[in-house]
Design a protein around this motif. Structure first.
Motif, short mmCIF file in Angstrom:
data_model
loop_
_atom_site.label_atom_id
_atom_site.label_comp_id
_atom_site.label_asym_id
_atom_site.label_seq_id
_atom_site.Cartn_x
_atom_site.Cartn_y
_atom_site.Cartn_z
N ARG A 117 0.83 -1.21 0.00
CA ARG A 117 0.00 0.00 0.00
C ARG A 117 0.86 1.26 0.00
O ARG A 117 0.58 2.22 -0.71
CB ARG A 117 -0.94 -0.01 1.20
CG ARG A 117 -1.84 1.20 1.19
CD ARG A 117 -2.81 1.21 2.34
NE ARG A 117 -3.51 2.45 2.29
CZ ARG A 117 -4.81 2.57 2.18
NH1 ARG A 117 -5.56 1.50 2.11
NH2 ARG A 117 -5.37 3.75 2.12
N ARG A 118 1.92 1.24 0.80
CA ARG A 118 2.83 2.39 0.87
C ARG A 118 3.42 2.67 -0.52
O ARG A 118 3.45 3.81 -0.97
CB ARG A 118 3.92 2.11 1.90
CG ARG A 118 4.64 3.32 2.41
CD ARG A 118 5.55 3.09 3.62
NE ARG A 118 6.01 1.74 3.89
CZ ARG A 118 5.44 0.89 4.77
NH1 ARG A 118 4.40 1.27 5.48
NH2 ARG A 118 5.94 -0.31 4.97
N ASP A 121 0.65 4.01 -2.83
CA ASP A 121 0.36 5.41 -2.50
C ASP A 121 1.43 6.33 -3.06
O ASP A 121 1.14 7.40 -3.60
CB ASP A 121 0.25 5.60 -0.98
CG ASP A 121 -1.02 5.00 -0.41
OD1 ASP A 121 -1.96 4.72 -1.19
OD2 ASP A 121 -1.08 4.82 0.83
N ARG A 125 0.92 9.26 -5.82
CA ARG A 125 1.33 10.65 -5.60
C ARG A 125 2.24 11.15 -6.72
O ARG A 125 2.12 12.27 -7.17
CB ARG A 125 2.04 10.79 -4.26
CG ARG A 125 1.09 10.94 -3.09
CD ARG A 125 1.82 11.37 -1.82
NE ARG A 125 2.81 10.42 -1.35
CZ ARG A 125 2.53 9.32 -0.64
NH1 ARG A 125 1.29 9.04 -0.32
NH2 ARG A 125 3.49 8.50 -0.25
#
Length: 139
Positions: A117-118, A121, A125
């Motif tokens: 997930r990191r 994300d 971005r």
């Protein structure tokens, strides 16, 4: 178009016939395979991948039923001229399948969902700087 290269991942947990189907669908979607392109014969692909010919036949047959391929007796299997139509339910099913396969592979490598997930994300971005993407609120 060039002949697609098929690769199977025995560790993925996905049946070989599905991996073949997914690779054909991806090649059609990315235009590596165009309408009218001939696929390897069932026997040739089975030998290339060291699998049972029935596995390849099942993949081709299922794609023929879905309208992705056409088979001409004695000539082989070809990419259909009909466009692939996916309804929302099919698209959701394929997305869930893709995520499940990805997470299973990640877990097998010791990568946690939080790590995945990191990274996702971060990628989101970098593709949508300053909250300009459709998933970002502008409040």
């Amino acid at each position: 178009m060039s002949d697609p290269t098929f690769k199977l991942d025995p560790a993925s947990g996905v049946p070989f016939y599905r991996q073949i189907q997914d690779q054909i669908l991806a090649a059609v979607a990315t235009k590596r395979l165009a309408p009218g392109d001939r696929l390897p014969t069932v026997r040739a692909l089975a030998v290339e991948l060291s699998i049972n010919p029935n596995t390849v036949a099942r993949a081709y047959r299922d794609l023929e039923i879905r309208g992705v391929l056409t088979t001409q007796q004695g000539s082989g299997s070809f990419v259909s001229a009909r466009p692939i139509e996916r309804d929302e339910v099919e698209q959701r099913r394929r997305t869930v399948q893709l995520v499940d396969e990805f997470l299973a592979r990640a877990a097998g490598l010791g990568v946690s969902i939080a790590d995945v997930r990191r990274e996702l994300d971060e990628r989101a971005r970098s593709e949508n700087p300053a909250g300009s993407g459709p998933n970002e609120s502008s409040t």
